[in-house]
Design a protein around this motif. Structure first.
Motif, short mmCIF file in Angstrom:
data_model
loop_
_atom_site.label_atom_id
_atom_site.label_comp_id
_atom_site.label_asym_id
_atom_site.label_seq_id
_atom_site.Cartn_x
_atom_site.Cartn_y
_atom_site.Cartn_z
N ILE A 97 7.16 -19.24 41.74
CA ILE A 97 7.07 -17.84 40.83
C ILE A 97 7.35 -16.51 42.00
N ALA A 98 6.40 -16.79 43.12
CA ALA A 98 6.45 -15.93 44.16
C ALA A 98 7.66 -15.63 44.73
N ALA A 99 8.67 -16.74 44.71
CA ALA A 99 9.94 -16.47 45.31
C ALA A 99 10.72 -15.93 44.44
N GLY A 100 10.41 -15.41 42.98
CA GLY A 100 11.29 -14.89 42.29
C GLY A 100 11.75 -15.90 40.99
N ASN B 272 3.27 -21.71 41.34
CA ASN B 272 3.03 -20.46 41.93
C ASN B 272 3.88 -19.97 43.28
#
Lengths: 510, 510
Positions: free
Chosen positions: B296-299, B293
């Motif tokens: 993903i949050a960092a792209g 997660n």
């Protein structure tokens, strides 16, 4: 370059008009999304920016504009309409729509909910399904109000009606096991059209509304990156216009409605390997995954990326359904009279892409069909089995079992409907290859950004990404694997597209 | 809260020690990753920060330290070792390892490559598999050099050896159809251990190296967000230490090695619905998906998120493999003598989670086993079929087909090995429920961040996210669905963990 190191979106994208001149070197190095600080000025602006002009984008633009927003709609291709325009334009609606009532069709919200939530993918998005069913009738009224034409005529065919009828059984409602879940009802609502051009009719109506409402529409403007502020809010988008890089400020919000990714081969291989061997990408050329990729790059979660629609169009004619479909072990594995999306799913996802249709004299595919090749023909089932190289005696045993029970009008395994149920009864017997790589199997993708009921996009932490919305196949919506009915995708796109447009226009509200 | 709006990581995470006091309100509102501007000072720093202390994290820390970096290893739980420590510690290695050679086992890189690339998931990551096979022998030497103990003894059992042997057939190499892909060889390398505690032995050795090399180790430090600069470079991590929020600067790079997400129910439902009904999360409590997660949050892109390992441990004793496994239609669908990961995959992903083992007098499950319930018993196969509510005559037909050919030592469908192939021959017959929701089916997840050969993490645009690496089940590596052999996961974690550590220490090189 290989699957490990190939940029999933860039190579194919580079082949598209307008992208050739855009090298990634100009970007802030490595930034998945552009920081606001990297944007020195905005070339264009709007309250709401909608990326994509298919059913989801058009519906979003209409509602955002009606909510008072200044709306800019961009489309990467030269023409508006997206994949929806090349679809049959079916909208899956029920619970007693005006058209259902006019035709004396009985249906309930509960039956529709039971069907959609129970017949498709495991652990589906129940809250979305619930809302969609509850408001389905009102949503159909909205489509009518936008000028989408429907005719009060019920079709009896199992495929998109070709004679102008506007209501039909578009899914697997009548096939086992779905018919045990809920009272079946025809829910495929089709615009009046010639042949299968309902999508063109649907989009013509929606795009006319978009234009009439004063939405600014620009074609050949392709999204590249989202611009994100330090606080995580999505502020705008970097786009490519005829090879030139521009920036668009979206004061209230952005709706990503750029379709799925079936035309992006690297993405399909990486995310949905089961669809990679389907030979026919069934979507407009704009389905490159750019909306999904822009969202992920800004921190969004993407769900059900492996799921999609693999279509094995056995019928028409329906007479072929008196044949049987078998796997490489000669076993039946699905009710042949189910929706061809369910059949395609069974083959693509659960039979390693391989299956055959076995027909007798009365169930042969028409001579002129060229979707599936005849790969064996003989006077006995054993002849076929030998030619196909099937395991010793397996097809023979399975046909014997099927015939024995079909003679009593029974199909203990898959409960095929009586209309298609009879013993295979006379030569020539034929086998037709339904395998993905060897036949006509159109496919598209269902995975997309994780969104809420108003199209708000969630990060991997489940938090709303402020200013960002998604709809249609750029989002993970109602369609899943198996795809259980035509019209769920365009239905989802228009319904949740509208909600996303309204929410984006409301700005911080969502 | 429902599946549409529930934060996938937060609720379960809140239940864990150390997280209770951390409310997300303190974050920059909505920022999926923290912008560098939001960090006013760093509480700790290192050249390389490794998050997670299982096989991947420990291997990364060792190699980063040996490459000259100042390394900080953090672990969210009170104890080090991760899921690897509760595993059997098997490493899948081959192509002629020292242990294989010492035991006279012939193997080639090509055979190993053909097996891994051909027997598992469709369109697997070929470049990773190739490198893994080519360097497998050297990697095994490295494990030995770290002090992992192996004994020159070959096991003949089909499961993790319990008598201290260190080499066995850990996968489906000998079962059909895998055995036709390549010359089978035993490749499961097991540390010398009592019972199934090889993972503890493996991790004891690796963690001793970590400590001896001077890596700073901190337990109960849980990652929350990555800190990302305006240029997209990952600069550090916000963590929670005993309920207090801290920031860690990683000067050269961060290796996310925090395992998968089987303990995060929301993530499993959203991403891997097929595993949701498996009752036993088979991983350490730290497998909450936080590394995935944060990435993903960092792209970052995440791949194969639906795939995982559903284990249906039929054997031992191997005598049960003379029974047959059938689906709800009474059909066999897999070689019973395959690896239990392949069996579990077939049931979880392709038979809607439902299957039964049918045994006769000689193949019954032991009286003391409690993994699978006996749900029918009778003097004839028809008795069973009736009790199970199976379709009329289906099980009987399939058993007759099986028996007819087994009497000739043939299994035309799935080519079960002669050792397990004989007709079902005498009452009492029994049916044992192998269905996911009703039996002992441990599971864990295989989906993770999209990485390259050096663990570098790719954004959705296929570009490297500078400063970010991932390994083990936080990355999408060799394990896929079906999972074809024990040891691929820990093998992948140690091999690519080492590479990620080296690359992170090299800083901008990757």
């Amino acid at each position: 370059m290989t699957d490990q190191t190939t940029p999933p979106g860039l190579r194919r994208r580079d082949l598209l008009a307008g992208f050739g001149a855009v090298a990634s070197a100009g970007l802030a190095a490595g930034a998945a999304a552009l920081p606001a600080a990297a944007v020195t000025s905005w070339d264009m602006s709007a309250d709401v920016l909608v990326a994509g002009s298919g059913a989801a984008g058009a519906s979003a633009a209409i509602e955002a504009r009606r909510a008072g927003a200044d709306v800019l709609l961009i489309e990467s291709l030269p023409r508006f309409g997206g994949s929806s325009a090349i679809s049959a334009g079916v909208v899956y609606a029920g619970g007693g729509t005006a058209l259902q009532r006019a035709l004396g069709v009985e249906d309930t919200v509960e039956a529709m909910f039971s069907f959609i939530s129970g017949a498709g993918t495991r652990h589906p998005p129940l809250e979305k399904i619930r809302l969609y069913c509850e408001q389905s009738s009102a949503h159909f009224d909205w489509l009518v109000a936008q000028g989408v034409p429907y005719r009060e005529q019920l079709a009896t065919t199992m495929t998109v009606p070709m004679a102008g009828e506007s209501l039909y059984f578009s899914g697997c409602e009548l096939a086992w096991p779905a018919r045990e879940l809920a009272q079946p009802a025809p829910r495929g609502h089709v615009p009046v059209a010639t042949g299968m051009t309902g999508g063109r009719v649907l989009m013509a109506a929606l795009l006319a509304q978009v234009a009439a409402l004063g939405v600014t529409m620009q074609a050949q403007v392709a999204g590249e990156r989202l611009v994100v502020g330090d606080d995580g809010r999505v502020l705008g988008m970097q786009v490519s216009v005829a090879g030139e890089r521009k920036t668009i400020r979206a004061r209230r919000g952005i709706v990503l409605a750029s379709g799925g990714f079936i035309h992006n081969r690297e993405m399909v291989r990486n995310y949905a390997p089961e669809l990679y061997d389907c030979p026919v990408p069934w979507a407009g050329a704009g389905d490159q995954g750019m909306g999904i990729n822009m969202g992920i790059a800004a921190g969004a979660a993407a769900l059900r990326m492996h799921q999609g629609f693999a279509i094995v169009p056995l019928y028409p004619p329906e007479a072929v359904l008196s044949g049987i479909v078998v796997n490489a072990f000669g076993q039946r594995f699905v009710a042949e009279d189910t929706y061809y999306g369910v059949l395609g799913d069974a083959i693509a996802y659960h039979q390693q892409g391989r299956a055959w249709l076995i027909t007798d004299r009365g169930s042969e595919l028409p001579a002129l069909q060229d979707d599936f090749l005849r790969v064996a023909q003989g006077n006995t089932v054993s002849d076929l089995a030998r030619q196909l190289g099937f395991p010793k005696g397996a097809l023979q045993d399975n046909v014997a079992y099927y015939n024995r029970h079909a003679a009593n009008s029974e199909d203990p395994l898959f409960h095929k409907r009586p209309a298609f149920l009879r013993p295979l009864q006379g030569p020539p017997y034929s086998a037709w290859d339904l395998s993905l790589a060897k036949s006509f199997v159109p496919a598209h993708t269902f995975g997309g950004l994780h969104t809420g009921l108003d199209g708000e996009v969630f990060s991997s932490f489940g938090e709303v990404i402020p200013g960002l919305y998604a709809a249609g196949r750029t989002s993970a919506g109602l369609p899943g694997a198996p795809y259980i009915a035509s019209g769920l995708s365009v239905g989802d796109a228009t319904f949740f597209g509208r909600r996303a447009g309204r929410a984006a226009a409301g700005g911080a509200a969502a």
